[in-house]
Design a protein around this motif. Sequence first.
Motif, PDB file in Angstrom:
ATOM      1  N   UNK A 151      42.920  53.975  44.123  1.00 17.03           N
ATOM      2  CA  UNK A 151      42.201  52.727  43.338  1.00 17.03           C
ATOM      3  C   UNK A 151      41.438  53.702  42.191  1.00 17.03           C
ATOM      4  N   UNK A 152      40.732  52.755  41.188  1.00 19.68           N
ATOM      5  CA  UNK A 152      39.764  53.228  40.366  1.00 19.68           C
ATOM      6  C   UNK A 152      38.587  53.861  40.840  1.00 19.68           C
ATOM      7  N   UNK A 153      38.083  53.175  41.979  1.00 17.12           N
ATOM      8  CA  UNK A 153      36.958  53.496  42.817  1.00 17.12           C
ATOM      9  C   UNK A 153      37.228  55.161  43.484  1.00 17.12           C
ATOM     10  N   UNK A 154      38.438  55.030  43.915  1.00 17.75           N
ATOM     11  CA  UNK A 154      38.867  56.198  44.697  1.00 17.75           C
ATOM     12  C   UNK A 154      38.866  57.401  43.705  1.00 17.75           C
ATOM     13  N   UNK A 155      39.376  57.393  42.544  1.00 21.29           N
ATOM     14  CA  UNK A 155      39.524  58.256  41.606  1.00 21.29           C
ATOM     15  C   UNK A 155      38.153  58.650  41.229  1.00 21.29           C
TER      16      UNK A 155
END
Length: 174
Positions: free
Chosen positions: A78-82
């Motif tokens: 996800x964007x948060x994980x990236x």
Amino acid sequence: MVFTYLLNLSNGALNSALHGLGLTDGRTDVFANRWTAMLALVLISVWQVFGQYMIYWMAALQNVPDELYEAAELDGASEWQKLTRITLPQIRPVALVNAMHVFGLVVTLTGGGSGTSTYVVSYFIYKQAFGSMPFAYGYASAAALLFSVMAFLLVTSQGLFVRRAQKMRKEYGV
């Protein structure tokens, strides 16, 4: 010095603007309250170094390899994980906030006041060494040594993080 005049109690631009808007009676002393004094120091410090740090942040963000983001997308990140697993670890060396350079602001704007609410370590050392008679050179030297050891530990740990990030980049072939 410019902010000393802008925030002056009797004829500063801030007081004139707030009085012109009808928000105050024209006598707002930013440095009388410990919270507003520290907030003023923080905002002025941010304004002072904003352009320089913006260049550092832009360079750090541009040095994050696109291949890492592509691999993360293929893995379904996800964007948060990236952000938390790629971007922040890669720009960590730049992320250390340098708050040790506010001595000049404290001396010119607040003199450590109101009370001692805007004391920073370097101003504390200065006041101990030269602030009153008799001079407390020994006490100031001890505080400076302790401060130097703490700064050394922070810089050393930052160096270890940089080395670790470089090692991870080599492992991934970036």
